[in-house]
Design a protein around this motif. Structure first.
Motif, PDB file in Angstrom:
ATOM      1  N   GLY A   1      -3.725  -1.906   4.805  1.00  0.00           N
ATOM      2  CA  GLY A   1      -2.533  -2.767   4.862  1.00  0.00           C
ATOM      3  C   GLY A   1      -2.669  -3.849   5.910  1.00  0.00           C
ATOM      4  O   GLY A   1      -2.271  -4.996   5.701  1.00  0.00           O
TER       5      GLY A   1
ATOM      6  N   THR B   1       0.764   5.536   0.218  1.00  0.00           N
ATOM      7  CA  THR B   1      -0.038   6.726   0.460  1.00  0.00           C
ATOM      8  C   THR B   1       0.896   7.924   0.567  1.00  0.00           C
ATOM      9  O   THR B   1       2.102   7.800   0.340  1.00  0.00           O
ATOM     10  CB  THR B   1      -0.916   6.557   1.725  1.00  0.00           C
TER      11      THR B   1
ATOM     12  N   PHE C   1       4.474   5.341   3.192  1.00  0.00           N
ATOM     13  CA  PHE C   1       3.945   6.672   2.903  1.00  0.00           C
ATOM     14  C   PHE C   1       5.036   7.534   2.279  1.00  0.00           C
ATOM     15  O   PHE C   1       6.161   7.562   2.739  1.00  0.00           O
ATOM     16  CB  PHE C   1       3.325   7.341   4.135  1.00  0.00           C
TER      17      PHE C   1
ATOM     18  N   PHE D   1      -2.646   2.464  -4.249  1.00  0.00           N
ATOM     19  CA  PHE D   1      -2.539   3.792  -3.649  1.00  0.00           C
ATOM     20  C   PHE D   1      -3.824   4.104  -2.887  1.00  0.00           C
ATOM     21  O   PHE D   1      -4.927   3.898  -3.401  1.00  0.00           O
ATOM     22  CB  PHE D   1      -2.310   4.841  -4.748  1.00  0.00           C
ATOM     23  N   ILE D   2      -3.674   4.582  -1.656  1.00  0.00           N
ATOM     24  CA  ILE D   2      -4.832   4.954  -0.828  1.00  0.00           C
ATOM     25  C   ILE D   2      -4.657   6.401  -0.372  1.00  0.00           C
ATOM     26  O   ILE D   2      -3.570   6.796   0.064  1.00  0.00           O
ATOM     27  CB  ILE D   2      -4.906   4.031   0.432  1.00  0.00           C
ATOM     28  N   ASP D   3      -5.733   7.193  -0.476  1.00  0.00           N
ATOM     29  CA  ASP D   3      -5.656   8.568   0.043  1.00  0.00           C
ATOM     30  C   ASP D   3      -7.030   9.004   0.555  1.00  0.00           C
ATOM     31  O   ASP D   3      -8.042   8.350   0.268  1.00  0.00           O
ATOM     32  CB  ASP D   3      -5.147   9.520  -1.042  1.00  0.00           C
TER      33      ASP D   3
ATOM     34  N   VAL E   1       2.865  -1.031   4.352  1.00  0.00           N
ATOM     35  CA  VAL E   1       2.308   0.279   3.988  1.00  0.00           C
ATOM     36  C   VAL E   1       3.462   1.290   3.936  1.00  0.00           C
ATOM     37  O   VAL E   1       4.204   1.428   4.898  1.00  0.00           O
ATOM     38  CB  VAL E   1       1.276   0.736   5.041  1.00  0.00           C
TER      39      VAL E   1
ATOM     40  N   ILE F   1       0.866  -1.181   0.000  1.00  0.00           N
ATOM     41  CA  ILE F   1       0.000   0.000   0.000  1.00  0.00           C
ATOM     42  C   ILE F   1       0.896   1.223   0.000  1.00  0.00           C
ATOM     43  O   ILE F   1       1.872   1.283   0.757  1.00  0.00           O
ATOM     44  CB  ILE F   1      -0.901   0.039   1.263  1.00  0.00           C
TER      45      ILE F   1
ATOM     46  N   ALA G   1      -4.705   4.077   4.989  1.00  0.00           N
ATOM     47  CA  ALA G   1      -3.751   3.154   4.344  1.00  0.00           C
ATOM     48  C   ALA G   1      -3.311   2.050   5.297  1.00  0.00           C
ATOM     49  O   ALA G   1      -3.245   0.882   4.922  1.00  0.00           O
ATOM     50  CB  ALA G   1      -2.531   3.933   3.843  1.00  0.00           C
TER      51      ALA G   1
ATOM     52  N   GLY H   1      -3.344  10.457   4.464  1.00  0.00           N
ATOM     53  CA  GLY H   1      -3.602   9.152   3.859  1.00  0.00           C
ATOM     54  C   GLY H   1      -3.185   7.987   4.743  1.00  0.00           C
ATOM     55  O   GLY H   1      -3.594   6.843   4.517  1.00  0.00           O
TER      56      GLY H   1
END
Ligand code: 5GP
Length: 188
Positions: free
Chosen positions: A69, A56, A78, A121-123, A76, A54, A65, A61
């Motif tokens: 994860g 972010t 960032f 991608f997570i936001d 994860v 993952i 995230a 995020g």
């Protein structure tokens, strides 16, 4: 996602210029129960997709995230918004911030984004897609594969979602805002 949409209607606040403030449950104070429910829904939406990591962007995020994860049992990462002097082997991209009206740098160590990675991608928000474009750039530089992008809230009156989907990206958003005109929250 109904729970999120109800919460936005109840607790979200509009600001001039098309900004939605959700800082009593996502962006400052956080509701961990809702955060986990949102993560579960994102996992459901990407069911069947192979995900090894993952990604972010700090800071907002990180909360969604890490929950995604946790559920998928994958690391994860960032992207940092400043370049730490101790970070070696960096991948760097530029992002224009809609809310801050300035350009900033995002960076990730190559150690944590590898060519074999299948990245989700997570936001928190999708607006004009600038953060998304920066992340696509980082993933491309790493030679990894971006398999999807998941957002809590998408503002459909800005063009990020359209652009990313037209580019063939699998984009999922849990709540879509049609308009914030006259400081009224209109959800799809
Ligand atoms: P984009 O890069 O898609 O143009 O904008 C997304 C980023 O800007 C998100 O990471 C989010 O932090 C911030 N953002 C954009 N619009 C909003 C908004 O209406 N409210 C909040 N709280 N953040 C936003």
């Amino acid at each position: 996602m109904k729970t999120l949409k109800d919460r936005i209607q109840k607790d979200g606040r509009c600001f001039p210029g098309g900004i939605l403030k959700v800082d009593n449950f996502i962006n400052h104070q956080m509701d961990p129960l809702l955060m986990m429910q949102m993560a579960e829904e994102l996992v459901r939406r990407f069911e069947g997709t192979t995900i090894s990591k993952i990604l972010t962007v700090e800071a907002s995020g990180i909360a969604p995230a890490i929950m995604v994860g946790y559920l998928l049992n994958v690391p994860v990462v960032f992207a940092k918004k400043s370049q730490p002097s101790t970070m070696e082997n960096m991948l760097v991209s530029e992002v224009f911030s809609f809310t801050k009206n300035r350009t900033y740098t995002i960076c990730v160590s190559r150690d944590f984004l590898q060519p074999e990675d299948k990245v989700l991608f997570i936001d928190d928000f999708l607006a004009n897609g600038h953060a998304g474009k920066g992340v696509i750039d980082l993933v491309n530089q790493a030679g990894a594969e971006l398999v999807g992008m998941g957002f809590l809230i998408e503002k459909a009156f800005q063009r990020g979602g359209e652009l990313l989907r037209e580019a063939g990206m699998h984009v999922e958003s849990l709540a879509i805002i049609e308009s914030l005109d006259n400081c009224e929250i209109k959800l799809r």
